[in-house]
Design a protein around this motif. Structure first.
Motif, PDB file in Angstrom:
ATOM      1  N   GLU A  82      -7.604   3.797  10.069  1.00  0.00           N
ATOM      2  CA  GLU A  82      -7.833   2.644   9.202  1.00  0.00           C
ATOM      3  C   GLU A  82      -6.544   1.909   8.849  1.00  0.00           C
ATOM      4  O   GLU A  82      -6.554   0.681   8.676  1.00  0.00           O
ATOM      5  CB  GLU A  82      -8.518   3.082   7.897  1.00  0.00           C
ATOM      6  CG  GLU A  82      -9.970   3.486   8.056  1.00  0.00           C
ATOM      7  CD  GLU A  82     -10.140   4.957   8.394  1.00  0.00           C
ATOM      8  OE1 GLU A  82     -11.253   5.475   8.217  1.00  0.00           O
ATOM      9  OE2 GLU A  82      -9.154   5.581   8.833  1.00  0.00           O
ATOM     10  N   ILE A  83      -5.431   2.640   8.742  1.00  0.00           N
ATOM     11  CA  ILE A  83      -4.195   1.975   8.316  1.00  0.00           C
ATOM     12  C   ILE A  83      -3.656   1.041   9.401  1.00  0.00           C
ATOM     13  O   ILE A  83      -2.840   0.162   9.107  1.00  0.00           O
ATOM     14  CB  ILE A  83      -3.114   2.996   7.907  1.00  0.00           C
ATOM     15  CG1 ILE A  83      -2.583   3.752   9.122  1.00  0.00           C
ATOM     16  CG2 ILE A  83      -3.631   3.947   6.852  1.00  0.00           C
ATOM     17  CD1 ILE A  83      -1.412   4.651   8.798  1.00  0.00           C
ATOM     18  N   PHE A  84      -4.093   1.219  10.633  1.00  0.00           N
ATOM     19  CA  PHE A  84      -3.618   0.362  11.716  1.00  0.00           C
ATOM     20  C   PHE A  84      -4.535  -0.838  11.955  1.00  0.00           C
ATOM     21  O   PHE A  84      -4.272  -1.637  12.855  1.00  0.00           O
ATOM     22  CB  PHE A  84      -3.484   1.179  13.001  1.00  0.00           C
ATOM     23  CG  PHE A  84      -2.534   2.336  12.892  1.00  0.00           C
ATOM     24  CD1 PHE A  84      -1.163   2.126  12.858  1.00  0.00           C
ATOM     25  CD2 PHE A  84      -3.003   3.633  12.798  1.00  0.00           C
ATOM     26  CE1 PHE A  84      -0.279   3.184  12.738  1.00  0.00           C
ATOM     27  CE2 PHE A  84      -2.129   4.712  12.688  1.00  0.00           C
ATOM     28  CZ  PHE A  84      -0.773   4.475  12.652  1.00  0.00           C
ATOM     29  N   LYS A  85      -5.592  -0.934  11.183  1.00  0.00           N
ATOM     30  CA  LYS A  85      -6.550  -2.021  11.370  1.00  0.00           C
ATOM     31  C   LYS A  85      -6.403  -3.123  10.332  1.00  0.00           C
ATOM     32  O   LYS A  85      -7.285  -3.964  10.192  1.00  0.00           O
ATOM     33  CB  LYS A  85      -7.977  -1.462  11.351  1.00  0.00           C
ATOM     34  CG  LYS A  85      -8.270  -0.516  12.518  1.00  0.00           C
ATOM     35  CD  LYS A  85      -9.704  -0.022  12.504  1.00  0.00           C
ATOM     36  CE  LYS A  85      -9.974   0.899  13.690  1.00  0.00           C
ATOM     37  NZ  LYS A  85     -11.375   1.386  13.722  1.00  0.00           N
ATOM     38  N   PHE A 111       0.871  -1.177   0.000  1.00  0.00           N
ATOM     39  CA  PHE A 111       0.000   0.000   0.000  1.00  0.00           C
ATOM     40  C   PHE A 111       0.905   1.223   0.000  1.00  0.00           C
ATOM     41  O   PHE A 111       1.748   1.386   0.880  1.00  0.00           O
ATOM     42  CB  PHE A 111      -0.900  -0.019   1.228  1.00  0.00           C
ATOM     43  CG  PHE A 111      -1.817   1.169   1.334  1.00  0.00           C
ATOM     44  CD1 PHE A 111      -2.913   1.305   0.500  1.00  0.00           C
ATOM     45  CD2 PHE A 111      -1.589   2.156   2.289  1.00  0.00           C
ATOM     46  CE1 PHE A 111      -3.757   2.389   0.602  1.00  0.00           C
ATOM     47  CE2 PHE A 111      -2.423   3.238   2.398  1.00  0.00           C
ATOM     48  CZ  PHE A 111      -3.515   3.364   1.553  1.00  0.00           C
ATOM     49  N   HIS A 112       0.722   2.107  -1.002  1.00  0.00           N
ATOM     50  CA  HIS A 112       1.630   3.229  -1.200  1.00  0.00           C
ATOM     51  C   HIS A 112       1.073   4.530  -0.637  1.00  0.00           C
ATOM     52  O   HIS A 112      -0.137   4.672  -0.424  1.00  0.00           O
ATOM     53  CB  HIS A 112       1.920   3.404  -2.700  1.00  0.00           C
ATOM     54  CG  HIS A 112       2.609   2.227  -3.319  1.00  0.00           C
ATOM     55  ND1 HIS A 112       3.964   2.034  -3.229  1.00  0.00           N
ATOM     56  CD2 HIS A 112       2.128   1.180  -4.034  1.00  0.00           C
ATOM     57  CE1 HIS A 112       4.300   0.927  -3.862  1.00  0.00           C
ATOM     58  NE2 HIS A 112       3.209   0.386  -4.367  1.00  0.00           N
ATOM     59  N   MET A 143      -8.953  -0.862   1.816  1.00  0.00           N
ATOM     60  CA  MET A 143      -8.047  -1.737   2.543  1.00  0.00           C
ATOM     61  C   MET A 143      -8.664  -3.102   2.813  1.00  0.00           C
ATOM     62  O   MET A 143      -7.941  -4.106   2.911  1.00  0.00           O
ATOM     63  CB  MET A 143      -7.611  -1.070   3.847  1.00  0.00           C
ATOM     64  CG  MET A 143      -6.710   0.114   3.637  1.00  0.00           C
ATOM     65  SD  MET A 143      -6.035   0.743   5.164  1.00  0.00           S
ATOM     66  CE  MET A 143      -4.722   1.787   4.520  1.00  0.00           C
ATOM     67  N   ASN A 144      -9.975  -3.144   2.956  1.00  0.00           N
ATOM     68  CA  ASN A 144     -10.634  -4.433   3.164  1.00  0.00           C
ATOM     69  C   ASN A 144     -10.707  -5.249   1.881  1.00  0.00           C
ATOM     70  O   ASN A 144     -10.930  -6.464   1.921  1.00  0.00           O
ATOM     71  CB  ASN A 144     -12.042  -4.220   3.720  1.00  0.00           C
ATOM     72  CG  ASN A 144     -12.038  -3.730   5.151  1.00  0.00           C
ATOM     73  OD1 ASN A 144     -11.052  -3.916   5.862  1.00  0.00           O
ATOM     74  ND2 ASN A 144     -13.114  -3.111   5.583  1.00  0.00           N
TER      75      ASN A 144
END
Length: 398
Positions: free
Chosen positions: A124-127, A5-6, A99-100
């Protein structure tokens, strides 16, 4: 193969979540085509023909050039949702949906924020449960979100060239039990966070460029124990007059107990989010099971690990809620430091004696043979002892 993921994807999705009208415009330009047509003819050139992309949306151009299919899939999902009347739930952002959809294992988020910009990292990036590498270099970050403790499979964390201080790194990082490498180069640290000593999986810590190799802290290396316990007077403000609900005080207790509430099944998602939201209000004592408000007085405790992680002597900064906890942290650490230094001195003395004995034996043999000291190749001797301690399984890279 790693699914990456960039940073340009994060900027793009944050932009669309903040300005949904821009997302609607992009979807509108594609809504007249059928899904089959889009799947067959979709390309970077096709989307460029939809209109000129302003310079402020450079990340959209990069996304279209590098990952057009990923963006298309998100657009198609949203169009299908609208056709079926499936309304997006509150808090369900485009970033979360994106992300999902994909199984990202690496986050390369370097240099995405400029100085003075809003560099808040979305929760969200930590989930994403499968992320093993998180790189946040060159982002002017002055704090790390508590939610980093959600990343249970994290192995590598790069925080190089930010503005982090000791208190900027939350205690919840200890929840990342698989973390092996941390890069903290070129920040504003005057010591390493003391809780790193409680993370046995760590093998390497990069710390170059922090306050000139922590020299401002080494002034305490040869001081008495009492001088390493530094009182912090707090912010001198009264607590809020409005009474706190029982849930707040229960959450404070949980935070102080250092429970991994992100993983414990007894904590619902709502409670996890609540604990994450108020976590920054407290400082966790590194000795007892207590948490104090950030504005309350306490104690900074400087300790030294000699050696640390098989390398050199390194200073650590702990937080203690009382003088009793501060002494309980400092005294054993001081005793361990002195014992380690004594062991190193003893090893070096043994090495010197061994060398002297070996050269004396060589001299005696040559004197017996020819009555004089002859020139001969030097004997092979072992290397002098180093600061490597095999009980410490990792190394600090200076």
């Amino acid at each position: 193969m790693a699914e990456i993921f960039h940073g340009f994807e994060l900027l793009l999705l944050k932009k669309f979540d903040k300005h949904p009208e821009q997302w609607r415009d992009l979807k509108q330009k594609l809504s007249n085509k059928s899904n089959d047509d889009l799947q067959e003819s979709y390309s970077y050139v096709d989307l460029l023909m939809l209109g000129n992309i302003p310079q402020s949306m450079w990340f959209l151009s990069v996304a279209l050039h590098n990952r057009p299919k990923y963006l298309l899939q998100l657009i198609l999902q949203d169009l299908e949702r609208e056709r079926t009347g499936n309304v997006r739930r509150p808090g369900e952002t485009l970033l979360k949906t994106y992300m999902n959809t994909y199984n990202f294992t690496e986050f390369h988020l370097d240099s995405i924020f400029k100085y003075g910009e809003d560099n808040t990292l979305p929760k969200e990036i930590f989930k994403c449960p499968n992320v093993k590498l998180l790189s946040l270099k060159y982002n002017c970050l002055d704090k790390i979100p508590v939610d980093i403790g959600r990343m249970k499979n994290l192995r590598f964390l790069a925080l190089t060239n930010n503005k982090l201080q000791v208190q900027s790194i939350p205690y919840s990082l200890t929840f990342c039990r698989k973390l092996k490498t941390i890069m903290l180069d070129n920040n504003l640290l005057d010591a390493l966070p003391g809780f790193l000593l409680k993370m046995p999986a760590i093998r390497t810590v990069h710390r170059h460029g922090n306050h000139n190799y922590f020299k401002s802290t080494f002034m305490w290396y040869h001081t008495d124990v009492g001088y390493r316990i530094i009182p912090s007077e707090g912010a001198h403000i009264d607590s809020e007059r409005n009474p706190k609900p029982l849930q707040f005080w229960a959450a404070k207790t949980v935070i102080g107990m250092k429970i991994d509430f992100f993983e414990d099944p007894n904590f619902s998602v709502i409670l996890q989010d609540y604990l994450s939201e108020i976590y920054h209000l407290f400082k966790v004592c590194h000795y007892c099971s207590g948490a104090s408000f950030r504005y309350q007085p306490g104690y900074k405790v400087i300790t030294f690990k000699n050696p640390y992680l098989g390398n050199t002597c390194v200073p650590f900064q702990h937080w203690a809620c009382s003088i009793k906890c501060a002494v309980a942290l400092e005294v054993p650490a001081r005793q361990e430091q002195i014992a380690a230094a004594t062991r190193l001195d003893d090893l070096y003395e043994e090495y010197i004696e061994e060398c002297q004995t070996m050269f004396s034996d060589v001299q005696a043999r040559h004197s017996a043979l020819c009555g004089c000291i002859c020139t001969s190749p030097p004997p092979t001797i072992r290397s002098p002892p180093t600061t490597t301690n095999h009980s410490n399984r990792i190394c600090v890279v200076s």
